[in-house]
Every structure is written in C-alpha cells, then in structure tokens.
Design an enzyme around this catalytic site. Structure first.
Site, PDB file in Angstrom:
ATOM      1  N   GLN A   1      -5.811  -5.904  55.143  1.00 52.21           N
ATOM      2  CA  GLN A   1      -4.342  -6.231  54.660  1.00 52.21           C
ATOM      3  C   GLN A   1      -3.495  -6.749  55.912  1.00 52.21           C
ATOM      4  OE1 GLN A   1      -1.640  -4.107  51.724  1.00 52.21           O
ATOM      5  NE2 GLN A   1      -1.567  -2.995  53.807  1.00 52.21           N
TER       6      GLN A   1
ATOM      7  N   TYR B   1     -11.342  10.981  57.849  1.00 49.85           N
ATOM      8  CA  TYR B   1     -10.293   9.958  58.261  1.00 49.85           C
ATOM      9  C   TYR B   1      -8.951  10.165  58.984  1.00 49.85           C
ATOM     10  CZ  TYR B   1      -6.699   6.076  57.998  1.00 49.85           C
ATOM     11  OH  TYR B   1      -6.013   5.129  57.891  1.00 49.85           O
TER      12      TYR B   1
ATOM     13  N   GLU C   1      -1.530   9.980  57.493  1.00 44.33           N
ATOM     14  CA  GLU C   1      -2.653  10.830  56.797  1.00 44.33           C
ATOM     15  C   GLU C   1      -2.754  11.918  58.102  1.00 44.33           C
ATOM     16  OE1 GLU C   1      -3.900  10.546  53.856  1.00 44.33           O
ATOM     17  OE2 GLU C   1      -5.365  11.948  54.256  1.00 44.33           O
TER      18      GLU C   1
ATOM     19  N   SER D   1      -1.650   6.967  61.614  1.00 49.39           N
ATOM     20  CA  SER D   1      -1.407   7.230  60.167  1.00 49.39           C
ATOM     21  C   SER D   1      -0.719   8.119  59.787  1.00 49.39           C
ATOM     22  CB  SER D   1      -2.786   6.833  59.417  1.00 49.39           C
ATOM     23  OG  SER D   1      -2.608   7.266  58.162  1.00 49.39           O
TER      24      SER D   1
HETATM   25  P1  NAP Z   1      -8.197  -2.454  55.436  1.00 49.65           P
HETATM   26  O1  NAP Z   1      -7.540  -3.256  54.653  1.00 49.65           O
HETATM   27  O2  NAP Z   1      -9.021  -1.394  55.099  1.00 49.65           O
HETATM   28  O3  NAP Z   1      -8.715  -3.175  56.768  1.00 49.65           O
HETATM   29  C1  NAP Z   1      -9.628  -2.554  57.720  1.00 49.65           C
HETATM   30  C2  NAP Z   1     -10.347  -3.690  58.562  1.00 49.65           C
HETATM   31  O4  NAP Z   1     -10.939  -2.711  59.640  1.00 49.65           O
HETATM   32  C3  NAP Z   1     -11.046  -4.814  57.940  1.00 49.65           C
HETATM   33  O5  NAP Z   1     -10.788  -5.799  58.642  1.00 49.65           O
HETATM   34  C4  NAP Z   1     -12.369  -4.446  58.023  1.00 49.65           C
HETATM   35  O6  NAP Z   1     -13.499  -5.129  58.443  1.00 49.65           O
HETATM   36  C5  NAP Z   1     -12.263  -3.891  59.721  1.00 49.65           C
HETATM   37  N1  NAP Z   1     -13.435  -2.855  59.925  1.00 49.65           N
HETATM   38  C6  NAP Z   1     -14.027  -1.869  59.415  1.00 49.65           C
HETATM   39  N2  NAP Z   1     -15.075  -1.351  60.104  1.00 49.65           N
HETATM   40  C7  NAP Z   1     -15.249  -2.143  61.179  1.00 49.65           C
HETATM   41  C8  NAP Z   1     -16.071  -2.169  62.419  1.00 49.65           C
HETATM   42  N3  NAP Z   1     -17.025  -1.100  62.527  1.00 49.65           N
HETATM   43  N4  NAP Z   1     -15.852  -3.040  63.234  1.00 49.65           N
HETATM   44  C9  NAP Z   1     -14.852  -3.534  63.297  1.00 49.65           C
HETATM   45  N5  NAP Z   1     -13.968  -3.892  62.257  1.00 49.65           N
HETATM   46  C10 NAP Z   1     -14.232  -3.015  61.343  1.00 49.65           C
HETATM   47  O7  NAP Z   1      -6.876  -1.572  56.203  1.00 49.65           O
HETATM   48  P2  NAP Z   1      -5.306  -1.930  56.294  1.00 49.65           P
HETATM   49  O8  NAP Z   1      -4.544  -1.396  55.164  1.00 49.65           O
HETATM   50  O9  NAP Z   1      -5.203  -3.429  56.733  1.00 49.65           O
HETATM   51  O10 NAP Z   1      -4.946  -0.999  57.698  1.00 49.65           O
HETATM   52  C11 NAP Z   1      -4.952  -1.426  58.792  1.00 49.65           C
HETATM   53  C12 NAP Z   1      -5.167  -0.217  60.074  1.00 49.65           C
HETATM   54  O11 NAP Z   1      -4.047   0.599  59.802  1.00 49.65           O
HETATM   55  C13 NAP Z   1      -6.484   0.539  59.723  1.00 49.65           C
HETATM   56  O12 NAP Z   1      -6.540   1.231  60.907  1.00 49.65           O
HETATM   57  C14 NAP Z   1      -5.770   1.911  58.882  1.00 49.65           C
HETATM   58  O13 NAP Z   1      -6.517   2.826  58.925  1.00 49.65           O
HETATM   59  C15 NAP Z   1      -4.321   1.978  59.360  1.00 49.65           C
HETATM   60  N6  NAP Z   1      -3.223   2.511  58.504  1.00 49.65           N
HETATM   61  C16 NAP Z   1      -3.120   1.599  57.381  1.00 49.65           C
HETATM   62  C17 NAP Z   1      -2.085   2.225  56.684  1.00 49.65           C
HETATM   63  C18 NAP Z   1      -1.757   1.485  55.065  1.00 49.65           C
HETATM   64  O14 NAP Z   1      -1.317   2.219  54.253  1.00 49.65           O
HETATM   65  N7  NAP Z   1      -2.405   0.312  54.748  1.00 49.65           N
HETATM   66  C19 NAP Z   1      -1.276   3.357  56.997  1.00 49.65           C
HETATM   67  C20 NAP Z   1      -1.614   3.878  57.935  1.00 49.65           C
HETATM   68  C21 NAP Z   1      -2.329   3.337  58.924  1.00 49.65           C
HETATM   69  P3  NAP Z   1     -14.399  -5.772  57.096  1.00 49.65           P
HETATM   70  O15 NAP Z   1     -13.372  -6.590  56.293  1.00 49.65           O
HETATM   71  O16 NAP Z   1     -15.387  -6.439  57.545  1.00 49.65           O
HETATM   72  O17 NAP Z   1     -14.554  -4.662  56.262  1.00 49.65           O
HETATM   73  O1  G4F Z   2      -4.127   4.829  47.758  1.00 48.39           O
HETATM   74  P1  G4F Z   2      -4.790   6.088  48.297  1.00 48.39           P
HETATM   75  O2  G4F Z   2      -6.207   5.928  48.268  1.00 48.39           O
HETATM   76  O3  G4F Z   2      -4.147   6.088  49.712  1.00 48.39           O
HETATM   77  P2  G4F Z   2      -4.132   7.267  50.845  1.00 48.39           P
HETATM   78  O4  G4F Z   2      -5.140   8.399  50.531  1.00 48.39           O
HETATM   79  O5  G4F Z   2      -2.574   7.815  51.022  1.00 48.39           O
HETATM   80  O6  G4F Z   2      -4.399   6.463  52.254  1.00 48.39           O
HETATM   81  C1  G4F Z   2      -3.755   5.402  52.689  1.00 48.39           C
HETATM   82  O7  G4F Z   2      -2.568   5.623  53.230  1.00 48.39           O
HETATM   83  C2  G4F Z   2      -2.735   6.254  54.711  1.00 48.39           C
HETATM   84  C3  G4F Z   2      -1.397   6.427  55.249  1.00 48.39           C
HETATM   85  O8  G4F Z   2      -1.005   7.838  54.869  1.00 48.39           O
HETATM   86  C4  G4F Z   2      -3.436   5.184  55.494  1.00 48.39           C
HETATM   87  F1  G4F Z   2      -3.971   5.891  56.753  1.00 48.39           F
HETATM   88  C5  G4F Z   2      -5.050   5.369  54.720  1.00 48.39           C
HETATM   89  O9  G4F Z   2      -5.748   4.277  55.500  1.00 48.39           O
HETATM   90  C6  G4F Z   2      -4.668   4.350  53.393  1.00 48.39           C
HETATM   91  O10 G4F Z   2      -4.394   3.152  53.607  1.00 48.39           O
HETATM   92  O11 G4F Z   2      -4.559   7.469  47.646  1.00 48.39           O
HETATM   93  C7  G4F Z   2      -2.866   7.495  47.709  1.00 48.39           C
HETATM   94  C8  G4F Z   2      -2.734   8.726  46.513  1.00 48.39           C
HETATM   95  C9  G4F Z   2      -3.703  10.156  46.750  1.00 48.39           C
HETATM   96  O12 G4F Z   2      -3.155  11.264  46.859  1.00 48.39           O
HETATM   97  C10 G4F Z   2      -4.935   9.738  46.027  1.00 48.39           C
HETATM   98  O13 G4F Z   2      -5.355  11.157  45.599  1.00 48.39           O
HETATM   99  O14 G4F Z   2      -3.380   8.420  45.341  1.00 48.39           O
HETATM  100  C11 G4F Z   2      -4.124   9.450  44.566  1.00 48.39           C
HETATM  101  N1  G4F Z   2      -5.098   9.002  43.543  1.00 48.39           N
HETATM  102  C12 G4F Z   2      -5.039   9.289  42.253  1.00 48.39           C
HETATM  103  N2  G4F Z   2      -6.035   8.615  41.598  1.00 48.39           N
HETATM  104  C13 G4F Z   2      -6.148   7.944  43.931  1.00 48.39           C
HETATM  105  C14 G4F Z   2      -6.298   7.765  42.556  1.00 48.39           C
HETATM  106  N3  G4F Z   2      -6.369   7.303  44.898  1.00 48.39           N
HETATM  107  C15 G4F Z   2      -7.209   6.421  44.700  1.00 48.39           C
HETATM  108  N4  G4F Z   2      -7.601   5.696  45.943  1.00 48.39           N
HETATM  109  N5  G4F Z   2      -7.656   6.111  43.474  1.00 48.39           N
HETATM  110  C16 G4F Z   2      -7.469   6.845  42.209  1.00 48.39           C
HETATM  111  O15 G4F Z   2      -7.973   6.625  41.497  1.00 48.39           O
END
Ligand code: NAP
Ligand code: G4F
Length: 325
Positions: free
Chosen positions: A12, A150, A128, A126
């Site tokens: 994303q 994580y 998290e 994050s």
């Molecule tokens: P995402 O959509 O799950 O994307 C993760 C990316 O990591 C994908 O491009 C995936 O590639 C790549 N990846 C996974 N394993 C890998 C490996 N072994 N080597 C190289 N690339 C690899 O995550 P996102 O939401 O864009 O988030 C981007 C970053 O921000 C992540 O580090 C996430 O943990 C962090 N983050 C996200 C949030 C959030 O709310 N979105 C919040 C805080 C931090 P593939 O497509 O090949 O699987």
């Molecule tokens: O959408 P989630 O899976 O996101 P979560 O666990 O907050 O993690 C995301 O945000 C983090 C930043 O704080 C990133 F670092 C991480 O990579 C990722 O992008 O779950 C959000 C909440 C949780 O409390 C979970 O228990 O939603 C609750 N939930 C309830 N039902 C569910 C569900 N989550 C998922 N995925 N699926 C369910 O059915």
C-alpha cells in the site's frame, strides 16, 4: 534528479510513496521479491516509470546489488511482514524480515555509503510498538511495550535505526506511523475487510461479516497523507524519529457504523458475527498518537478525516465489485 530506492514497493505505502516521488521528479527504484511475484505486474501497470530490482530483505547481497544499481539519494525501507495476526503463527519469518531485514538494509546502506557518500534512510516503524500503552496519547518518548512478534520486530528495527544514526552519523529517520488505510489496503486488515464486505452486502453478494474484537480502538488515517510525512522526514537537515497520527481514536464498531450507514444500512448487527478465530493472543486495546512534533518540525498534518476515509474505501470497493475488478 534525485533518486529513491523503496523496499516494499508493491505494498500500500510503496505505491503511494512512488506516486508522490514521481510527481516530485524523482527517479524511483523499487525492490521486488520472488521469482514470479504477481505484484510486479501491478507496479509495472500503475507505475511504468519505476525501475524494479530483484531482492529480498533477508538477502543482504541482493540489497547491496539494488543499491549499487540504483545509486539512491534516499532509501525508504517499507518492506515487512506487516500483518500482526500472522506474526504469531510465523514468528521466525516475521523476525527475519521485519526485524533482521532492517539491519540488512542499514548494513547495505552503510557499506554503499563508503563508496558513494551520504544516503538518507527511512525506517517504517509502527504504533504497534506501543502495544500495552503506557500513556495516552502516545508520543516519540512513550515507553515501548510490544504485544506481538510483529511489534517486537518493529522495536528491533526502530532501535537499530537509532543505533546506526548514533554510531555512524547516518541520516536515518524512523516514522512511528499509526494505522493508515486506503482502497489499496490489503484485504486481511480489518478496515478493508469491512469495506469489501459492506460493498458486497449492499450489492446482495454476501450476507455475513465475521470479525474478532470489535472494541479495539485505532488512530486511523489516510495512507496518501502519511507517505508525505516519510518524504518530509528525509528533507530535514538531520535524521530523527516522528510520530505520525491523526490524534483521534475510533473502535471497530465506529468503523462499522460509518461504513454500513454510508450504503444506507443503519443497523449492522444482523450482518456481523464475532468469532474467536479472529481474536488475538494479546491485543493492543487503544492507540492514539500525538503528532505535534511532526506538525511543528515537518509542517505535516493529516488532510483526510476518519469519516471521509471510510467513505472513500467503501465507495472504491463498491466500484471494484460492480466492475468485477
Ligand atoms: P503492506 O501493504 O503489507 O506491504 C508490505 C511490503 O513488504 C510488500 O511490498 C511486500 O512484498 C514486502 N515484503 C514482504 N516480505 C518481504 C521480503 N522478505 N523482502 C522484501 N519485501 C518484502 O504494508 P504497508 O501497509 O504498505 O506498510 C508499509 C510499511 O509500514 C511496513 O513495514 C509496515 O509494517 C509499516 N507500517 C504500516 C502501517 C499501516 O497502518 N499501514 C502502520 C505502521 C507501520 P510482496 O508484495 O511481495 O508481499
Ligand atoms: O487491521 P488490523 O489487522 O491492524 P493492526 O493489527 O492494528 O496492524 C496494522 O497497524 C499497525 C500500526 O499500529 C501496523 F504496524 C501493522 O503493520 C498493520 O498495518 O487490526 C486492527 C484491529 C485489531 O485490534 C484487531 O484485533 O482490528 C481488530 N480486528 C477485529 N476483527 C480484526 C478483525 N483485525 C483483522 N485483521 N481481522 C478481523 O477480522
């Protein structure tokens, strides 16, 4: 023309960041893993100007090669195993990619810098990491108490980034991003799971949505706003750590309220069932961030409200479902 190298370009944030950097005139390169990764075609189709390199966060030499071939001014490490629920069942893989992968990128940058000079580095930390939160709201100095493999892996990457900044004088920044969503969010995350289901229920294609904990609260923002903060961090004179958040928190129930109401369904309870299958061994109950440092130093603030974000996601899934995408 500045050059950027992005790990996690198929995710994303990688897609939004690429669009932002291309619009700013950057030469954008991305690392893609796997011999037949279907997301490679997605990036080629959406972003034909991006140059892709084969590589994996667990493979140091592949990262060194990507750096050598792209010669970036800025490296954004967005790659990770990013799904919290998955990380309990795959804790070793999560540690290899999400923790040690950061060390690999930092090492690759450090070794590359010896030849090529300064490179600016961004680490995707994050909220998290705050886990069992020690205070509300959470800021850059709040105690880290991760509640999942994580979260633990992200703490490792976060401190390793700080350590490389302090040990080697590297321009390394860590963005402590709270949850950010969009129509490009993976369907495994709760917001997209809901927006897809609401669209399908509205169109008569689905009659039930099965979820876990509905009471957890998250500080949800729009991914397009958050990638701008990443870029801003790397434009500062020195590297630092910044919380990026909206400052508002909402429960899963709140998300359901707005998503269903948006398609004209006022009572979602007949459609939603809770199942222990989606409960986590340890939950992060409430996240809400204080992004005042980012506002004051970077001049960053979120633009998209919670209500508009939910509506954007439901509308996008209605259109995608109707078009059969
Ligand atoms: P995402 O959509 O799950 O994307 C993760 C990316 O990591 C994908 O491009 C995936 O590639 C790549 N990846 C996974 N394993 C890998 C490996 N072994 N080597 C190289 N690339 C690899 O995550 P996102 O939401 O864009 O988030 C981007 C970053 O921000 C992540 O580090 C996430 O943990 C962090 N983050 C996200 C949030 C959030 O709310 N979105 C919040 C805080 C931090 P593939 O497509 O090949 O699987
Ligand atoms: O959408 P989630 O899976 O996101 P979560 O666990 O907050 O993690 C995301 O945000 C983090 C930043 O704080 C990133 F670092 C991480 O990579 C990722 O992008 O779950 C959000 C909440 C949780 O409390 C979970 O228990 O939603 C609750 N939930 C309830 N039902 C569910 C569900 N989550 C998922 N995925 N699926 C369910 O059915």
């Amino acid at each position: 023309m500045p050059t950027a190298l992005i790990t996690g370009i198929t995710g994303q944030d990688g897609l939004y960041l690429s669009e932002l950097l291309l619009a700013k005139g950057y030469d954008v390169h991305g690392v893609v893993r796997g011999q037949n990764n279907p997301k490679r075609e997605l990036v080629r189709r959406l972003l034909p100007d991006v140059r892709l390199h084969n590589g994996d966060l667990t493979d140091l030499s592949s990262l060194m090669r990507a750096l050598r071939d792209s010669r970036p001014d800025e490296v954004y490490n967005l790659g990770a195993v990013s799904f919290v629920a998955y990380s309990w069942e795959n804790a070793f893989v999560t540690s290899d990619v999400t923790a040690h992968g950061v060390l690999n990128v930092l090492e690759a940058v450090r070794l590359h810098e010896d030849d090529a000079g300064s490179v600016r580095f961004y680490q995707a930390s994050s909220s998290e990491m705050f886990g069992k939160v020690a205070e509300v709201p959470q800021h850059e100095r709040t105690l880290l108490w991760p509640r999942s493999p994580y979260g633990v892996s992200k703490v490792y990457g976060h401190y390793m980034t700080i350590n490389y900044r302090e040990s080697y004088g590297m321009h390394a920044s860590s963005g402590i991003l709270f949850n950010h969503e969009s129509p490009r969010r993976g369907p495994e995350f709760v917001t997209r799971k809901i927006s897809q289901a609401v669209a399908r229920i509205k169109l008569g294609l689905q009659d039930e949505l099965v979820l876990g904990n509905l009471d957890a609260q998250r500080d949800w923002g729009f991914a397009g706003d958050y990638v701008e903060a990443m870029w801003l961090m790397l434009q500062q004179p020195v590297g630092d750590d910044y919380v990026i958040a909206t400052g508002e928190t909402h429960s899963i129930r709140d998300f359901l309220d707005i998503a269903f109401a948006h398609v004209g369904i006022d009572d979602w309870t007949p459609y939603v069932r809770q199942d222990p299958r989606f409960m986590r061994p340890a939950e992060v109950d409430q996240l809400v961030g204080d992004a005042s440092k980012a506002r004051d130093v970077l001049g960053w603030k979120p633009r998209v409200s919670f209500g508009d974000l939910v509506a954007m996601m439901v509308d996008a899934d209605l259109e995608a479902t109707q078009q059969g995408w």
